[in-house]
Design a protein around this motif. Structure first.
Motif, PDB file in Angstrom:
ATOM      1  N   VAL A 176       0.976  -1.032  -0.104  1.00 21.17           N
ATOM      2  CA  VAL A 176      -0.003  -0.048  -0.098  1.00 21.17           C
ATOM      3  C   VAL A 176       0.949   1.302   0.015  1.00 21.17           C
ATOM      4  O   VAL A 176       0.596   2.236  -0.625  1.00 21.17           O
ATOM      5  CB  VAL A 176      -0.910   0.008   1.185  1.00 21.17           C
ATOM      6  N   GLY A 177       1.937   1.244   0.860  1.00 21.38           N
ATOM      7  CA  GLY A 177       2.671   2.411   0.744  1.00 21.38           C
ATOM      8  C   GLY A 177       3.567   2.712  -0.287  1.00 21.38           C
ATOM      9  O   GLY A 177       3.758   3.950  -0.916  1.00 21.38           O
ATOM     10  N   MET A 178       4.073   1.697  -1.314  1.00 25.49           N
ATOM     11  CA  MET A 178       4.396   1.936  -2.665  1.00 25.49           C
ATOM     12  C   MET A 178       3.672   2.623  -3.426  1.00 25.49           C
ATOM     13  O   MET A 178       3.854   3.586  -4.200  1.00 25.49           O
ATOM     14  CB  MET A 178       5.028   0.711  -3.036  1.00 25.49           C
ATOM     15  N   VAL A 179       2.294   2.269  -3.317  1.00 24.50           N
ATOM     16  CA  VAL A 179       1.439   2.718  -4.314  1.00 24.50           C
ATOM     17  C   VAL A 179       1.106   4.399  -3.797  1.00 24.50           C
ATOM     18  O   VAL A 179       1.232   5.166  -4.723  1.00 24.50           O
ATOM     19  CB  VAL A 179      -0.153   2.064  -4.151  1.00 24.50           C
ATOM     20  N   LEU A 180       1.024   4.517  -2.605  1.00 25.57           N
ATOM     21  CA  LEU A 180       0.735   5.776  -2.089  1.00 25.57           C
ATOM     22  C   LEU A 180       1.783   6.697  -2.388  1.00 25.57           C
ATOM     23  O   LEU A 180       1.823   7.948  -2.761  1.00 25.57           O
ATOM     24  CB  LEU A 180       0.536   5.883  -0.664  1.00 25.57           C
ATOM     25  N   ALA A 181       3.289   6.054  -2.145  1.00 20.83           N
ATOM     26  CA  ALA A 181       4.359   6.930  -2.525  1.00 20.83           C
ATOM     27  C   ALA A 181       4.557   7.302  -4.047  1.00 20.83           C
ATOM     28  O   ALA A 181       4.802   8.404  -4.471  1.00 20.83           O
ATOM     29  CB  ALA A 181       5.811   6.151  -2.293  1.00 20.83           C
ATOM     30  N   ALA A 182       3.893   6.224  -4.986  1.00 25.48           N
ATOM     31  CA  ALA A 182       3.930   6.631  -6.437  1.00 25.48           C
ATOM     32  C   ALA A 182       2.895   7.691  -6.661  1.00 25.48           C
ATOM     33  O   ALA A 182       2.978   8.609  -7.553  1.00 25.48           O
ATOM     34  CB  ALA A 182       3.378   5.241  -7.139  1.00 25.48           C
ATOM     35  N   ARG A 183       1.897   7.690  -5.867  1.00 23.78           N
ATOM     36  CA  ARG A 183       0.848   8.740  -6.031  1.00 23.78           C
ATOM     37  C   ARG A 183       1.331   9.935  -5.635  1.00 23.78           C
ATOM     38  O   ARG A 183       0.902  11.067  -6.122  1.00 23.78           O
ATOM     39  CB  ARG A 183      -0.357   8.366  -5.448  1.00 23.78           C
ATOM     40  N   LEU A 184       1.924  10.106  -4.534  1.00 21.53           N
ATOM     41  CA  LEU A 184       2.548  11.237  -4.096  1.00 21.53           C
ATOM     42  C   LEU A 184       3.573  11.898  -5.034  1.00 21.53           C
ATOM     43  O   LEU A 184       3.715  13.131  -5.173  1.00 21.53           O
ATOM     44  CB  LEU A 184       3.397  11.078  -2.657  1.00 21.53           C
ATOM     45  N   SER A 185       4.397  10.833  -5.839  1.00 25.17           N
ATOM     46  CA  SER A 185       5.158  11.451  -6.786  1.00 25.17           C
ATOM     47  C   SER A 185       4.514  12.006  -7.906  1.00 25.17           C
ATOM     48  O   SER A 185       4.986  13.069  -8.461  1.00 25.17           O
ATOM     49  CB  SER A 185       6.019  10.202  -7.327  1.00 25.17           C
ATOM     50  N   GLU A 186       3.112  11.327  -8.237  1.00 28.88           N
ATOM     51  CA  GLU A 186       2.433  11.999  -9.211  1.00 28.88           C
ATOM     52  C   GLU A 186       2.055  13.401  -8.816  1.00 28.88           C
ATOM     53  O   GLU A 186       2.268  14.583  -9.700  1.00 28.88           O
ATOM     54  CB  GLU A 186       1.042  11.281  -9.436  1.00 28.88           C
ATOM     55  N   ARG A 187       1.491  13.623  -7.478  1.00 31.85           N
ATOM     56  CA  ARG A 187       0.966  14.882  -7.000  1.00 31.85           C
ATOM     57  C   ARG A 187       2.198  15.678  -7.011  1.00 31.85           C
ATOM     58  O   ARG A 187       1.821  17.119  -7.038  1.00 31.85           O
ATOM     59  CB  ARG A 187       0.596  14.564  -5.471  1.00 31.85           C
ATOM     60  N   LEU A 188       3.336  15.483  -7.086  1.00 36.18           N
ATOM     61  CA  LEU A 188       4.407  16.567  -6.928  1.00 36.18           C
ATOM     62  C   LEU A 188       5.025  16.710  -8.535  1.00 36.18           C
ATOM     63  O   LEU A 188       6.016  17.316  -8.731  1.00 36.18           O
ATOM     64  CB  LEU A 188       5.587  16.015  -6.150  1.00 36.18           C
ATOM     65  N   CYS A 189       4.296  16.094  -9.352  1.00 37.10           N
ATOM     66  CA  CYS A 189       4.677  16.084 -10.829  1.00 37.10           C
ATOM     67  C   CYS A 189       6.185  15.591 -11.056  1.00 37.10           C
ATOM     68  O   CYS A 189       6.779  15.958 -12.013  1.00 37.10           O
ATOM     69  CB  CYS A 189       4.763  17.581 -11.249  1.00 37.10           C
ATOM     70  N   LEU A 190       6.230  14.360 -10.387  1.00 38.03           N
ATOM     71  CA  LEU A 190       7.781  13.624 -10.622  1.00 38.03           C
ATOM     72  C   LEU A 190       7.562  12.385 -11.618  1.00 38.03           C
ATOM     73  O   LEU A 190       8.349  11.949 -12.334  1.00 38.03           O
ATOM     74  CB  LEU A 190       8.284  13.224  -9.488  1.00 38.03           C
TER      75      LEU A 190
ATOM     76  N   GLU B  70       2.903   4.948 -14.724  1.00 40.45           N
ATOM     77  CA  GLU B  70       3.789   4.467 -13.635  1.00 40.45           C
ATOM     78  C   GLU B  70       3.018   3.812 -12.738  1.00 40.45           C
ATOM     79  O   GLU B  70       3.478   2.626 -12.031  1.00 40.45           O
ATOM     80  CB  GLU B  70       4.859   5.206 -13.589  1.00 40.45           C
ATOM     81  N   THR B  71       2.179   4.551 -11.960  1.00 40.97           N
ATOM     82  CA  THR B  71       1.674   4.225 -10.805  1.00 40.97           C
ATOM     83  C   THR B  71       0.606   2.976 -11.230  1.00 40.97           C
ATOM     84  O   THR B  71       0.690   1.941 -10.456  1.00 40.97           O
ATOM     85  CB  THR B  71       0.664   5.183  -9.992  1.00 40.97           C
ATOM     86  N   ALA B  72      -0.099   3.116 -12.070  1.00 43.17           N
ATOM     87  CA  ALA B  72      -1.277   2.003 -12.548  1.00 43.17           C
ATOM     88  C   ALA B  72      -0.322   0.623 -12.856  1.00 43.17           C
ATOM     89  O   ALA B  72      -0.907  -0.219 -12.481  1.00 43.17           O
ATOM     90  CB  ALA B  72      -1.746   2.267 -13.903  1.00 43.17           C
ATOM     91  N   ARG B  73       0.992   0.775 -13.401  1.00 40.14           N
ATOM     92  CA  ARG B  73       1.738  -0.450 -13.699  1.00 40.14           C
ATOM     93  C   ARG B  73       2.169  -1.119 -12.339  1.00 40.14           C
ATOM     94  O   ARG B  73       2.061  -2.384 -12.337  1.00 40.14           O
ATOM     95  CB  ARG B  73       2.992  -0.006 -14.543  1.00 40.14           C
ATOM     96  N   LEU B  74       2.758  -0.473 -11.269  1.00 38.79           N
ATOM     97  CA  LEU B  74       3.134  -0.801  -9.919  1.00 38.79           C
ATOM     98  C   LEU B  74       1.901  -1.227  -9.418  1.00 38.79           C
ATOM     99  O   LEU B  74       1.969  -2.477  -8.731  1.00 38.79           O
ATOM    100  CB  LEU B  74       3.628   0.300  -9.255  1.00 38.79           C
ATOM    101  N   ARG B  75       0.796  -0.730  -9.436  1.00 38.29           N
ATOM    102  CA  ARG B  75      -0.423  -0.983  -8.792  1.00 38.29           C
ATOM    103  C   ARG B  75      -0.968  -2.519  -9.333  1.00 38.29           C
ATOM    104  O   ARG B  75      -1.176  -3.342  -8.626  1.00 38.29           O
ATOM    105  CB  ARG B  75      -1.580  -0.103  -8.815  1.00 38.29           C
ATOM    106  N   GLY B  76      -0.980  -2.721 -10.723  1.00 47.49           N
ATOM    107  CA  GLY B  76      -1.200  -3.895 -11.264  1.00 47.49           C
ATOM    108  C   GLY B  76      -0.493  -4.938 -10.990  1.00 47.49           C
ATOM    109  O   GLY B  76      -1.013  -6.117 -10.639  1.00 47.49           O
ATOM    110  N   LEU B  77       0.842  -4.836 -10.856  1.00 48.35           N
ATOM    111  CA  LEU B  77       1.791  -5.990 -10.458  1.00 48.35           C
ATOM    112  C   LEU B  77       1.519  -6.525  -9.007  1.00 48.35           C
ATOM    113  O   LEU B  77       1.187  -7.772  -8.769  1.00 48.35           O
ATOM    114  CB  LEU B  77       3.435  -5.552 -10.683  1.00 48.35           C
ATOM    115  N   LEU B  78       1.329  -5.461  -8.160  1.00 48.06           N
ATOM    116  CA  LEU B  78       1.123  -5.753  -6.841  1.00 48.06           C
ATOM    117  C   LEU B  78      -0.421  -6.439  -6.584  1.00 48.06           C
ATOM    118  O   LEU B  78      -0.416  -7.585  -5.759  1.00 48.06           O
ATOM    119  CB  LEU B  78       1.091  -4.356  -5.932  1.00 48.06           C
ATOM    120  N   GLN B  79      -1.357  -6.279  -7.390  1.00 50.19           N
ATOM    121  CA  GLN B  79      -2.648  -6.880  -7.348  1.00 50.19           C
ATOM    122  C   GLN B  79      -2.515  -8.402  -8.013  1.00 50.19           C
ATOM    123  O   GLN B  79      -2.956  -8.965  -7.503  1.00 50.19           O
ATOM    124  CB  GLN B  79      -3.560  -5.936  -8.146  1.00 50.19           C
ATOM    125  N   ARG B  80      -1.646  -8.505  -8.993  1.00 49.05           N
ATOM    126  CA  ARG B  80      -1.449  -9.729  -9.466  1.00 49.05           C
ATOM    127  C   ARG B  80      -0.760 -10.594  -8.494  1.00 49.05           C
ATOM    128  O   ARG B  80      -1.012 -11.945  -8.598  1.00 49.05           O
ATOM    129  CB  ARG B  80      -0.427  -9.657 -10.872  1.00 49.05           C
TER     130      ARG B  80
END
Length: 363
Positions: A275-289, A294-304
């Motif tokens: 969960v924390g990695m997905v939130l960190a990826a979303r924070l990176s999005e929020r900060l325009c990084l 990229e977040t969706a790819r990470l989220r999908g692999l973790l869900q798999r």
């Protein structure tokens, strides 16, 4: 040790080997080769000890008839990783008459490894510790690098020491008795290495997801060895977490806050890190990084891998942020997070605005 076992060398000021393969807990010669003296002390928990402790004791005694072997067992679970348990472990080591050349064998998952390593670091100002991880999470993360600690009510791993192990011996056959939930938790930490430094590893994990979930020996050994090699290289360059080693905490600032707020009785460590990695990826999005893709790819692999990807409901954002302020990665200048510019490109970012963190938690 068989010719099929993998060995990852950790260099630096206190070098050691990580040996990976099935059946290693029965390899008395390998276990005994780590000893400097005649005292061995096995620390385990009440889930792992009935399965493996006697095998380790017998393997050691078969290899070294002159050994004095003691043991102590703690209740299983993160809730037992406390100063009180640490004190009990020290008293047990003292009661066994362990000397300066004694070796503690940490037989279990990350909780056992953290507490046993801390006890070894403290007894007589430091005796050897050999990590015998029995969970995937411990094999790829907590057993490597020498970070030892116990928890406080105020936060996770706040009291501890850097104490590199004498050796890490990862018997992959122990994973066959691992509950499916614990296997998945370990896979979260495996995914982390792809996220922070090795984007092609994410492709490999995606291609081998079914084999990993089916506990295929070759797939698991490759994933463990690749993860350990990444961690070993980072630890060698930054043994005391003054810089690059902080990247290994990707997802952990959010994850540790969730674990603490749930009183270590909700998500387990690997699930919280997912969960924390997905939130960190979303924070990176929020900060325009980074991008939403990229977040969706990470989220999908973790869900798999059957891991949670959303924060548990009912958690108070202000309470989580309060835990983050006390996190070891926080600094006087403000919150510090491991963010990314996309897969394989993580970095440390200090002074992250709390409003941005609150927005991510709220969304």
């Amino acid at each position: 040790m068989s010719r099929n076992d993998r060995v990852v060398a950790v260099a630096g000021t206190t070098p050691y080997d990580i040996t990976i393969g099935p059946g290693l807990l029965d390899d008395g010669a390998l276990l005994a080769s780590t000893l400097r003296g005649r005292d061995a002390f096995v620390i385990s928990d009440d889930s792992v000890a009935p399965l493996y402790r006697q095998r380790v004791v017998e393997a050691l005694r078969d290899a070294r008839a002159d050994l004095r072997v003691g043991h102590w067992t703690m209740p299983a679970g993160e809730a037992s990783k406390t100063l009180a348990s640490f004190g009990s472990a020290i008293e047990a080591i003292a009661g066994a008459g362990a000397r300066r050349d004694a070796t503690v064998f940490a037989l279990g998952g990350g909780v056992v490894g953290d507490l046993a390593g801390f006890a070894a670091a403290a007894w007589m100002r430091g005796i050897d510790c050999v990590q015998l991880p029995t969970t995937l999470l411990a094999m790829v993360d907590s057993s490597v690098g020498g970070k030892t600690a116990v928890d406080l009510p105020q936060g996770k791993n706040l009291v501890g020491a850097f104490h590199p192990p004498r050796a890490v011996i990862a018997d992959t056959a122990t994973l066959r008795t691992l509950p499916a939930r614990e296997l998945r938790a370990g896979l979260a930490e495996v995914v982390k290495y792809g996220a922070i430094v090795d984007a092609p590893f994410l492709d490999w994990l995606d291609a081998h997801a079914e084999a990993l979930l089916a506990m295929d020996d070759d797939a698991l050994a490759e994933a463990i060895a690749r993860s350990c090699a990444h961690k070993a290289a980072i630890v060698e360059r930054d043994p005391f977490e003054h810089g690059e080693r902080a990247l290994l905490n990707f997802g952990h600032t959010f994850g540790h806050a969730i674990e603490t707020e749930q009183g270590y009785g909700g998500l387990n460590h690997g699930e919280a890190v997912a969960v924390g990695m997905v939130l960190a990826a979303r924070l990176s999005e929020r900060l325009c990084l980074s991008s939403p893709a990229e977040t969706a790819r990470l989220r999908g692999l973790l869900q798999r891998f059957g891991l949670p990807v959303d924060a548990p409901t009912g958690l108070d954002a202000d309470a989580l942020i309060a835990h983050m302020r006390l996190d070891k990665k926080a600094q006087a200048s403000g919150l510090r997070f491991i963010v990314w510019d996309g897969a394989g490109r993580a970095r440390v970012l200090a002074g992250v605005p709390e409003d941005a963190v609150r927005d991510v938690l709220a969304s």
